[in-house]
Design a protein around this motif. Structure first.
Motif, short mmCIF file in Angstrom:
data_model
loop_
_atom_site.label_atom_id
_atom_site.label_comp_id
_atom_site.label_asym_id
_atom_site.label_seq_id
_atom_site.Cartn_x
_atom_site.Cartn_y
_atom_site.Cartn_z
N GLN A 79 -6.58 0.15 -7.61
CA GLN A 79 -7.03 0.68 -6.32
C GLN A 79 -8.51 1.05 -6.37
O GLN A 79 -8.99 1.50 -7.41
CB GLN A 79 -6.25 1.95 -5.95
CG GLN A 79 -4.79 1.73 -5.63
CD GLN A 79 -4.07 3.04 -5.35
OE1 GLN A 79 -4.44 4.08 -5.88
NE2 GLN A 79 -3.06 2.99 -4.52
N PHE A 119 -9.65 3.65 -4.72
CA PHE A 119 -9.35 4.85 -3.95
C PHE A 119 -9.35 6.02 -4.93
O PHE A 119 -8.89 5.88 -6.06
CB PHE A 119 -7.98 4.72 -3.27
CG PHE A 119 -7.71 5.75 -2.21
CD1 PHE A 119 -8.32 5.64 -0.97
CD2 PHE A 119 -6.87 6.83 -2.47
CE1 PHE A 119 -8.08 6.60 0.02
CE2 PHE A 119 -6.64 7.79 -1.50
CZ PHE A 119 -7.23 7.66 -0.24
N GLU A 128 -9.35 14.70 4.68
CA GLU A 128 -7.93 14.38 4.52
C GLU A 128 -7.24 14.72 5.83
O GLU A 128 -7.81 15.40 6.69
CB GLU A 128 -7.36 15.17 3.34
CG GLU A 128 -5.88 14.99 3.04
CD GLU A 128 -5.42 13.56 2.80
OE1 GLU A 128 -5.39 12.80 3.79
OE2 GLU A 128 -5.08 13.21 1.66
N ARG A 142 -10.31 10.89 1.52
CA ARG A 142 -8.99 10.91 0.89
C ARG A 142 -7.89 10.52 1.89
O ARG A 142 -6.71 10.63 1.59
CB ARG A 142 -8.71 12.30 0.31
CG ARG A 142 -9.72 12.76 -0.73
CD ARG A 142 -9.67 11.94 -2.00
NE ARG A 142 -8.47 12.17 -2.75
CZ ARG A 142 -8.37 12.98 -3.82
NH1 ARG A 142 -9.44 13.62 -4.24
NH2 ARG A 142 -7.23 13.12 -4.45
N ILE A 144 -5.64 7.94 3.77
CA ILE A 144 -5.17 6.55 3.71
C ILE A 144 -5.04 6.09 5.15
O ILE A 144 -4.11 6.44 5.88
CB ILE A 144 -3.84 6.46 2.94
CG1 ILE A 144 -4.07 6.93 1.51
CG2 ILE A 144 -3.31 5.03 2.95
CD1 ILE A 144 -2.84 7.03 0.68
N GLU A 168 -2.03 4.82 7.19
CA GLU A 168 -0.89 5.73 7.37
C GLU A 168 -1.02 6.61 8.61
O GLU A 168 -0.07 7.28 9.01
CB GLU A 168 -0.71 6.60 6.12
CG GLU A 168 -0.29 5.79 4.90
CD GLU A 168 0.22 6.65 3.75
OE1 GLU A 168 0.02 7.88 3.80
OE2 GLU A 168 0.81 6.08 2.82
N PRO A 207 -13.64 3.03 3.55
CA PRO A 207 -12.19 2.79 3.73
C PRO A 207 -11.76 1.34 3.55
O PRO A 207 -10.61 1.07 3.19
CB PRO A 207 -11.95 3.26 5.18
CG PRO A 207 -13.03 4.26 5.44
CD PRO A 207 -14.23 3.78 4.68
N PHE A 240 -10.00 0.30 0.22
CA PHE A 240 -8.59 0.60 -0.04
C PHE A 240 -7.75 -0.67 0.03
O PHE A 240 -6.79 -0.86 -0.73
CB PHE A 240 -8.07 1.64 0.98
CG PHE A 240 -6.59 1.90 0.85
CD1 PHE A 240 -6.10 2.68 -0.18
CD2 PHE A 240 -5.68 1.36 1.75
CE1 PHE A 240 -4.73 2.94 -0.31
CE2 PHE A 240 -4.32 1.60 1.63
CZ PHE A 240 -3.85 2.39 0.60
N SER A 259 -6.54 -3.84 -4.26
CA SER A 259 -5.17 -3.39 -4.03
C SER A 259 -4.23 -4.44 -4.61
O SER A 259 -4.65 -5.36 -5.31
CB SER A 259 -4.93 -3.23 -2.52
OG SER A 259 -4.99 -4.51 -1.89
N PHE A 295 1.97 3.49 -0.60
CA PHE A 295 1.42 4.49 -1.52
C PHE A 295 2.57 5.20 -2.21
O PHE A 295 3.64 5.38 -1.64
CB PHE A 295 0.57 5.49 -0.72
CG PHE A 295 -0.51 6.13 -1.54
CD1 PHE A 295 -1.54 5.37 -2.08
CD2 PHE A 295 -0.51 7.50 -1.74
CE1 PHE A 295 -2.55 5.98 -2.82
CE2 PHE A 295 -1.52 8.10 -2.47
CZ PHE A 295 -2.54 7.34 -3.01
#
Length: 394
Positions: A113, A115, A169, A222, A224, A227, A252, A255, A259, A297
């Motif tokens: 990742q 991330f 976040e 942080r 994602i 989501e 972003p 990410f 992957s 995740f």
């Protein structure tokens, strides 16, 4: 593995020391850890570390050789964020600790990742093991704490005032990784801000601090992004896809670009063969593979025993991979003579002007369950959960 240190740790271990260990972490952060902490570190040989580094360096070379166009294909159309960067700020890579057919202990790639992971927490975690078990100090990561902090500060804060840098976040107080957010604040002097609290004026973003609006110049991201759609009635002033005047750490788009999407393209003796589901060859046996959604995740959506009925029913086959199964080796003996399996995550940073990423720390996960994710363990087991690897001469 590495029986001298395992024997000494098991002799010195007690439930009181485990409780002391968790209490020190709570004192240093001010919050409880909301994921399970393993009672034990992992002792791995330097020979095994050499294998990890060899595989990682090969994977980095292969990623650097991919064209920007290939990487762009990984990003879903509805998730593309403007102002992409040439490389990510973070690179983490997970290996299962396995045994080869000839009995050699070897790593096998599980996931990678771009991330951030628990960078701030893991450094404190290692230090705390050494506080409770002083003999571990001789095995400690040789990078001084100040040097570690400088690397992370240079990466995340850059030349900005920490007041203009945030850790972003969604509902951070509800996240299992809250302890890492708190330790990052202490390490760097930045604030953690919920996505719902961002204010937008033109191309600028702001957050409120002690009653005044503060402009955001850099975002340690942080969230994602994909989501967010799963959160009902989410109200925000800012959409990731808007063009705003901030620097993302890391952007972003990465990410998606680094992957599971890359697994079918990578080749190395420690990289299990993977296929996109829609390209799975007829001469391969489905029983030998694990089914994984490209974008999930913490182990969600993974099927350890896929059947033809299950794979045939999937409509968006291009968003799934089949990865050859690997067998985790039960190597880590607990005080009852039972053994845990584990995987290790290497935590790299990739500074904007560097050709290659720099390895800062590692993170271990121990289990006695079929899946290594800490959510899948039995409640009464020991030597399970989040851990740290110490490397030693055999």
């Amino acid at each position: 593995m590495v029986s001298k240190y395992r024997k000494q740790f098991n002799q010195e271990f007690s439930q009181e020391k485990y409780e002391q260990f968790k209490e020190i972490l709570k004192q240093k952060s001010g919050v409880e850890t909301s994921f399970r902490i393993s009672e034990s570190p992992m002792f791995l040989s330097n020979k095994f570390k050499d294998k990890l580094i060899d595989a990682s360096e090969s994977i980095i070379d292969q990623i650097k050789a991919l064209s920007p166009e290939t990487l762009q294909k990984a990003i879903p159309e509805n998730c593309k964020v403007p102002n992409d960067t040439n490389q990510p700020h973070f690179f983490t890579i997970d290996f299962g600790i396995c045994k080869s057919e000839n009995g050699e202990i070897e790593p096998q790639l599980i996931e990678l990742q771009a991330f951030p992971s628990l960078y701030a927490f893991q450094k404190i975690f290692e230090d705390t093991f050494c506080e409770v078990y002083p003999f571990l100090n001789e095995l400690k990561n040789k990078m001084p704490h100040e040097e570690f902090r400088n690397y992370v500060k240079d990466l995340i804060v850059g030349n900005e005032n920490p007041e203009n840098v945030i850790l972003l976040e969604i509902f951070p107080e509800k996240q299992k990784t809250l302890i890492d957010f708190v330790l990052t604040e202490k390490l760097l002097g930045i604030k953690t801000v919920c996505l719902t609290k961002l204010k937008k004026e033109g191309r600028k973003l702001f957050y409120e601090n002690e009653g005044k609006l503060v402009e955001i110049k850099r975002i340690y991201n942080r969230v994602i992004f994909d989501e967010l759609d799963r959160i009902p009635d989410l109200k925000t002033e800012f959409d990731f896809r808007e063009d705003v005047d901030v620097t993302w750490v890391t952007h972003p788009n990465w990410f998606f670009k680094i992957s599971k999407f890359l697994l079918p393209m990578l080749k190395h003796q420690f990289v299990p063969k993977s296929y996109f589901l829609h390209e799975f060859p007829e001469n391969e046996n489905l029983e030998n593979f694990v089914l994984k959604p490209l974008f999930s995740f913490a182990g969600s959506g993974v099927n350890l025993d896929p059947t033809k009925e299950i794979t045939d029913a999937i409509e968006d086959k291009e968003n799934y991979i089949l990865q050859r199964k690997v067998t985790y080796a039960p190597l880590f003996e607990d005080i009852n003579g039972e053994f845990s399996k584990a995987e290790i995550r290497l935590l790299y940073i990739w500074r904007e002007n560097d050709e290659r990423p720099i390895l800062l720390e590692n993170l271990g996960r121990m289990t006695k369950a079929a899946m290594v994710n800490v959510d899948f363990n039995k409640k009464d087991a020991i030597w399970i959960g989040s851990s740290n690897a110490f490397f030693v001469e055999e």
